[in-house]
Design a protein around this motif. Structure first.
Motif, short mmCIF file in Angstrom:
data_model
loop_
_atom_site.label_atom_id
_atom_site.label_comp_id
_atom_site.label_asym_id
_atom_site.label_seq_id
_atom_site.Cartn_x
_atom_site.Cartn_y
_atom_site.Cartn_z
N ASN A 91 0.84 -1.19 0.00
CA ASN A 91 0.00 0.00 0.00
C ASN A 91 0.88 1.24 0.00
N ILE A 92 0.66 2.12 -0.97
CA ILE A 92 1.47 3.33 -1.11
C ILE A 92 0.54 4.53 -1.15
N ARG A 93 0.81 5.51 -0.29
CA ARG A 93 0.01 6.73 -0.23
C ARG A 93 0.78 7.86 -0.93
N ILE A 97 0.15 17.19 -6.75
CA ILE A 97 -0.24 18.58 -6.96
C ILE A 97 -1.38 18.65 -7.96
N GLU A 98 -2.31 19.57 -7.74
CA GLU A 98 -3.56 19.58 -8.49
C GLU A 98 -3.43 20.00 -9.95
N CYS A 99 -2.34 20.67 -10.32
CA CYS A 99 -2.25 21.20 -11.69
C CYS A 99 -1.86 20.15 -12.72
N ILE A 121 -4.21 7.70 -3.96
CA ILE A 121 -3.80 9.03 -4.42
C ILE A 121 -4.72 10.11 -3.87
N SER A 122 -4.12 11.19 -3.38
CA SER A 122 -4.86 12.38 -2.94
C SER A 122 -4.34 13.59 -3.71
N VAL A 141 5.15 12.51 -2.17
CA VAL A 141 4.32 13.59 -2.74
C VAL A 141 4.98 14.09 -4.02
N ILE A 142 4.15 14.47 -4.96
CA ILE A 142 4.60 15.06 -6.23
C ILE A 142 4.14 16.51 -6.22
N ILE A 143 5.10 17.43 -6.10
CA ILE A 143 4.78 18.83 -5.83
C ILE A 143 5.63 19.76 -6.69
#
Length: 295
Positions: A91-93, A97-99, A121-122, A141-143
Motif C-alpha cells: 500500500n502506497i500513499r 499537486i492539483e495542476c 492518491i490524494s 508527494v509530487i509537488i
C-alpha cells in the motif's frame, strides 16, 4: 538435520511415545522411529531414553529439543511471511499537486496494479501535501519544486513551461505588461506554487491585477476562462484537447520555461524499494503528452 526429523523428535517428546507421535503426524511408527535414529546417527548421541512406559530426554536430547523448538518456529514464521508477501499488496500513499493532468493519476494507478502496488492518491496543493508528508500521512508527494528542504529525499520528475490562457477572441499577448489591470483566475489561493508563479509574473510585467479570483478547481477555472471571466497562468500540460478548443494559449519566455515538478519520498521505507519506486515515478513522467498542448 531435516525439519521433518526435528518435527518427529519434538512430537515424540511432547506426546511421550512414538505411537502417539505417529498418530498425531499421521505417519506409521516405523517412519517416526527411522527419523529419530537418523538424528541420533547424525549427532552421534542418544537423544531419547526409551522405556516400556514411554520416552524421556537424555541430557543431549534436552539440548536438541530446545534448539528444535526454535528452528521449527522460525521455519513456520518464514513460511507465513513468504505466503503473506505473495498474497498481499504493497500500500502506497501518494499526494499529487492539483495542476497535473488526470492521465498522470490514471497511469500511476495502472502501473501500480501491474506491479502489485495498491496506490492511494490524494490531490492537493504543494504546501499542504508537503506538510502532510512530514506528518507521515503520505509515503511520497509530487509537488512544485522549490519548497522541500535538504532533509527531504527528492528527485525532479518534470521540467515544463507555464502559459497564459484567455478566452478565444483575446488579442495576442506580445508583452506581459499588457496584462496590467486584468482579472486573474487561479485554482486556489492556498497553492504556494501558483502564488509564487503569479508573483514572478506580476514583478516581471509590472502588473497590478484588478483582482485575484479563486475558482476552487481546474475544471471551473478553464470554463471561466472560456467564458471570458479573466486570464490565468497554468502549466501547459494541464490543458486538454477539449479545453484547448475553447481558449487561447499565449506562450511566455524567461523563467516560465523552467517550471519543475519534483518527487519527495522516503528513502528508508521498510516495505518499498526506494530506487525502484523512484524509477517507476520517473517513467510515468516521461509521457510525451506532458510536452504537448492537448491530450
Amino acid at each position: 538435520m531435516k525439519l521433518s526429523e526435528l518435527l518427529a523428535f519434538v512430537t515424540v517428546v511432547e506426546t511421550g511415545n512414538i505411537t502417539q507421535a505417529a498418530e498425531r503426524l499421521n505417519r506409521v511408527q516405523s517412519s517416526i522411529s527411522h527419523r529419530i535414529r537418523s538424528l541420533e546417527d547424525n549427532l552421534d548421541v542418544t537423544l531419547l531414553d526409551r522405556k516400556t512406559d514411554g520416552c524421556s530426554l537424555t541430557a543431549q536430547g534436552q539440548i536438541l529439543y530446545d534448539y528444535a523448538l526454535k528452528i521449527l518456529n522460525l521455519a513456520d514464521d518464514c513460511k507465513n511471511n513468504i505466503s503473506h508477501s505473495k498474497n498481499s499488496q504493497i500500500n502506497i500513499r501518494i499526494g499529487i499537486i492539483e495542476c497535473l493532468p488526470p492521465y498522470i493519476v490514471n497511469s500511476l494507478i495502472d502501473l501500480g496494479h501491474d506491479l502489485g502496488w495498491n496506490i492511494d492518491i490524494s490531490i492537493g496543493n504543494t504546501m499542504s501535501l508537503l506538510n502532510a508528508f512530514d506528518q507521515n500521512e503520505f509515503d511520497a508527494v509530487i509537488i512544485g519544486a522549490g519548497f522541500s528542504n535538504t532533509q527531504h529525499t527528492r528527485s525532479i520528475l518534470l521540467s515544463s513551461e507555464l502559459v497564459i490562457i484567455t478566452e478565444k477572441n483575446y488579442p495576442t499577448i506580445k508583452d506581459i505588461s499588457s496584462l496590467d489591470g486584468e482579472v486573474f483566475l487561479l485554482s486556489s489561493k492556498k497553492c504556494a506554487t501558483t502564488t509564487r508563479n503569479y508573483n514572478v509574473l506580476f514583478d516581471e510585467g509590472h502588473i497590478t491585477p484588478k483582482r485575484l479570483v479563486e475558482c476552487g478547481s481546474y475544471p471551473v477555472l478553464f470554463s471561466s476562462i472560456a467564458a471570458g471571466k479573466g486570464v490565468s497562468l497554468v502549466l501547459r500540460c494541464s490543458i486538454s484537447s477539449e479545453v484547448q478548443n475553447k481558449i487561447k494559449i499565449h506562450e511566455l519566455c524567461g523563467q516560465f520555461n523552467d517550471f519543475k515538478i519534483e518527487l519527495v519520498y522516503r528513502a528508508d521505507s521498510p516495505y518499498l524499494d526506494s530506487t525502484k519506486f523512484r524509477g517507476v515515478m520517473t517513467s510515468v513522467f516521461q509521457d510525451p503528452r506532458l510536452h504537448n498542448i492537448g491530450y
